[in-house]
Write an enzyme that holds these catalytic residues in place. Sequence first.
Site, mmCIF file in Angstrom:
data_model
loop_
_atom_site.group_PDB
_atom_site.id
_atom_site.type_symbol
_atom_site.label_atom_id
_atom_site.label_comp_id
_atom_site.label_asym_id
_atom_site.label_seq_id
_atom_site.Cartn_x
_atom_site.Cartn_y
_atom_site.Cartn_z
ATOM 1 N N GLU A 38 0.831 -1.202 0.000
ATOM 2 C CA GLU A 38 0.000 0.000 0.000
ATOM 3 C C GLU A 38 0.866 1.252 0.000
ATOM 4 O O GLU A 38 1.835 1.360 0.760
ATOM 5 C CB GLU A 38 -0.904 0.002 1.230
ATOM 6 C CG GLU A 38 -1.785 1.239 1.342
ATOM 7 C CD GLU A 38 -2.705 1.171 2.542
ATOM 8 O OE1 GLU A 38 -3.508 0.210 2.616
ATOM 9 O OE2 GLU A 38 -2.610 2.045 3.422
ATOM 10 N N PHE B 16 0.615 5.803 -0.413
ATOM 11 C CA PHE B 16 -0.236 6.978 -0.458
ATOM 12 C C PHE B 16 0.362 8.000 -1.417
ATOM 13 O O PHE B 16 1.592 8.040 -1.602
ATOM 14 C CB PHE B 16 -0.433 7.595 0.932
ATOM 15 C CG PHE B 16 0.814 8.177 1.545
ATOM 16 C CD1 PHE B 16 1.218 9.461 1.243
ATOM 17 C CD2 PHE B 16 1.569 7.439 2.449
ATOM 18 C CE1 PHE B 16 2.361 10.010 1.808
ATOM 19 C CE2 PHE B 16 2.717 7.974 3.028
ATOM 20 C CZ PHE B 16 3.110 9.264 2.705
ATOM 21 N N PRO B 17 -0.462 8.819 -2.063
ATOM 22 C CA PRO B 17 0.076 9.840 -2.964
ATOM 23 C C PRO B 17 0.888 10.866 -2.189
ATOM 24 O O PRO B 17 0.375 11.499 -1.262
ATOM 25 C CB PRO B 17 -1.184 10.487 -3.555
ATOM 26 C CG PRO B 17 -2.267 9.475 -3.360
ATOM 27 C CD PRO B 17 -1.932 8.780 -2.069
ATOM 28 N N THR C 250 -3.985 4.794 -1.796
ATOM 29 C CA THR C 250 -5.000 5.300 -0.868
ATOM 30 C C THR C 250 -5.689 6.538 -1.417
ATOM 31 O O THR C 250 -5.195 7.215 -2.312
ATOM 32 C CB THR C 250 -4.391 5.632 0.503
ATOM 33 O OG1 THR C 250 -3.498 6.733 0.374
ATOM 34 C CG2 THR C 250 -3.652 4.433 1.073
ATOM 35 N N TRP C 251 -6.821 6.827 -0.816
ATOM 36 C CA TRP C 251 -7.660 7.981 -1.172
ATOM 37 C C TRP C 251 -7.728 8.856 0.065
ATOM 38 O O TRP C 251 -8.225 8.439 1.100
ATOM 39 C CB TRP C 251 -9.041 7.464 -1.548
ATOM 40 C CG TRP C 251 -10.017 8.463 -2.091
ATOM 41 C CD1 TRP C 251 -10.794 9.314 -1.370
ATOM 42 C CD2 TRP C 251 -10.362 8.658 -3.463
ATOM 43 N NE1 TRP C 251 -11.597 10.048 -2.201
ATOM 44 C CE2 TRP C 251 -11.356 9.668 -3.509
ATOM 45 C CE3 TRP C 251 -9.931 8.092 -4.667
ATOM 46 C CZ2 TRP C 251 -11.930 10.119 -4.697
ATOM 47 C CZ3 TRP C 251 -10.490 8.541 -5.848
ATOM 48 C CH2 TRP C 251 -11.472 9.529 -5.864
ATOM 49 N N ARG D 226 -15.622 3.919 3.938
ATOM 50 C CA ARG D 226 -16.431 5.079 4.275
ATOM 51 C C ARG D 226 -15.582 6.334 4.263
ATOM 52 O O ARG D 226 -15.960 7.369 3.756
ATOM 53 C CB ARG D 226 -17.072 4.917 5.659
ATOM 54 C CG ARG D 226 -18.130 5.990 5.925
ATOM 55 C CD ARG D 226 -18.390 6.204 7.394
ATOM 56 N NE ARG D 226 -17.280 6.881 8.056
ATOM 57 C CZ ARG D 226 -17.336 7.341 9.291
ATOM 58 N NH1 ARG D 226 -18.418 7.160 10.016
ATOM 59 N NH2 ARG D 226 -16.288 7.956 9.837
ATOM 60 N N LYS E 45 -21.656 -6.080 3.965
ATOM 61 C CA LYS E 45 -20.825 -5.643 2.836
ATOM 62 C C LYS E 45 -20.483 -6.816 1.925
ATOM 63 O O LYS E 45 -20.504 -6.692 0.694
ATOM 64 C CB LYS E 45 -19.550 -4.964 3.350
ATOM 65 C CG LYS E 45 -19.784 -3.609 4.005
ATOM 66 C CD LYS E 45 -18.499 -2.871 4.338
ATOM 67 C CE LYS E 45 -17.793 -3.426 5.537
ATOM 68 N NZ LYS E 45 -16.634 -2.589 5.951
#
Length: 609
Positions: A18, A20-21, A49-50, A108, A173
């Site tokens: 993973e 992240f930007p 990631t967002w 979420r 989910k």
Amino acid sequence: MKLIEKFEQARGPFYTFEFFPPRTDQGFSNLLLRISRLADLKPLAINITWGAGGSTKDRTLELASLTQKEYGIDTVMHLTCTNMVQGSVDDALRAAKEVGIQNILALRGDPPRGEEYWIPTDPRFTHALDLVSYIRSSSEFFDAFALGVAAYPDGHAGSVHSEDEEIDHLKAKVDSGADFIVTQLFFDVDNFLRWLQKIRSRGITVPVIPGVLPIQTYASFLRVTKLCGTHIPDSICADLESIKHDDQQVKDYGISLAVKMIRRLVEEGGLRGFHFCTLNLEKSVQNILEILGWAPSHAKIHNRLIAESVGPAEQPTTTNPDLIVTPANATSSAANGLASHVPVEGDTGKGEVNYAATWDEFPNGRFGDVNSPAFGSQDLWGGFGRITPNGPHPSTLADITTLNLRFLSGEISSYPFSPVPLSNESQLILPHLLRLAKHGWWPVGSQPAVDGLPSDDNTVGWGPAGGYVYQKPFVEFFASVSIVDKLEKAIGAVNGVVDFLAGNNAGELKTSLQDTERNAVTWGVFPGQEIIQSTIIEQESFLTWKDEAFSIWTDWASQFHPDSQGRQLLEGIRDTRWLVNVTHHDFRNPDALWRFLFEDIGLDDASLT
């Protein structure tokens, strides 16, 4: 390829990484080089990631596009509900589909900055379940993606639901179409195995991929586990307490611990796949996989004690075939504290100057190198963590000063600008910090002067043993514009002995540094290595932190009613104060910075409000 298909085809252990930007263009470019190196370890996929509130949406899409299309690595793009409406969800999904991304992790998300509670922008997207249901019911997207969802073996931080209720939500989910589960990080293997058995007994049969976070530094470990609500076994706390001042030992311990955890999960839980939260770092993950024997070795492991402590690398075996993920049972569906600039504790250091693969080996604070992919390290799955203020809500400037003094004096263990107690390093300059705070200059970052102390010093040491560490003294605080003008004039008169940076919430900047000047304020000299500069102060890193610092005032104010005195006070501070960093270049004189502030400038006589 969809991950669920790759899971089914895998014949041995597999893993995902993973990232992240990064927050800067330089870091973004250099992360691509880091990803290309880690791609040699043959991950099944990588996750992008967002950011909270969609704060990194464009960067997430750009990075995911490059890794999928240009590098040919199957990519999982995170997608959250925060600040999203149907149109923006569709746009993100179309963009992913256009570049060949076939995997989405539906979350979420966290509240946007400045909001205390998570409130949906679109009532149709309130939970990750809503994202899953929407995608699966869409004629355009229903079969375009394998969908992953998150699970929380230690419980969701801040959740009011019981474990059984959270499992009900997880099952909903999955029943709505999720293909796999990625868990939040954890360190309690016994609890995870119990939880895994429990969700299996409730009919959740899709693949479960445990989230693994290699411990990089003691301070970042404290911060992330606190924000995630992670339970830490007493044995791990005890182990880290005894080595927390030695960065090399902490990093090595993190590698050893991850290997032991993974082996237990393989042998006792029958698990084959793992998700590594890299925090945009690479060496620990590489070493873990080499020790496990799961990936080709690309570099000699520097610390043989790690391998000896966990035993020889072995191919994994399984003892619980009922829990093995196969097509048959898968469904379709600081301690560094204030003295080490803690407010945004993260893995933001800089390693050997001319060898990018070693960046961040010994991250030592917020002011890292903006070229580093890990600069401005985010917390997992959604931006910087929110810090809840400790103590009564303030209504006057004197209340803010009192809160700051209580934190500095150790009466409270955290406050909005530091999630962890004041460090031992701060005790070396505590009288000066208290002096600033009493005048209404609220310090939020600092470090004492250090002139060649051993790297294993219990107070200021870092990095490998046998070296020597150095620090230029600096202090960072909030002040009025009149004080900023006074500092600017005084610093201009001392001809380069002192530098400063000052910025406000409106975007104004005053500084004695040129655009390209970089000030290494922490460095170390170690046997057999080049000089490591672990803390750098320059304009871009300061401005990045400045924006974060003022958003903390906004977060704090958001806990008050809009018409309340507390809200008006905190928003007024945010809009009128400046964040100031003053660095003195004489690292051999422990009193140089403080003599300059209190005697040469005469700040004790100044109007500080």
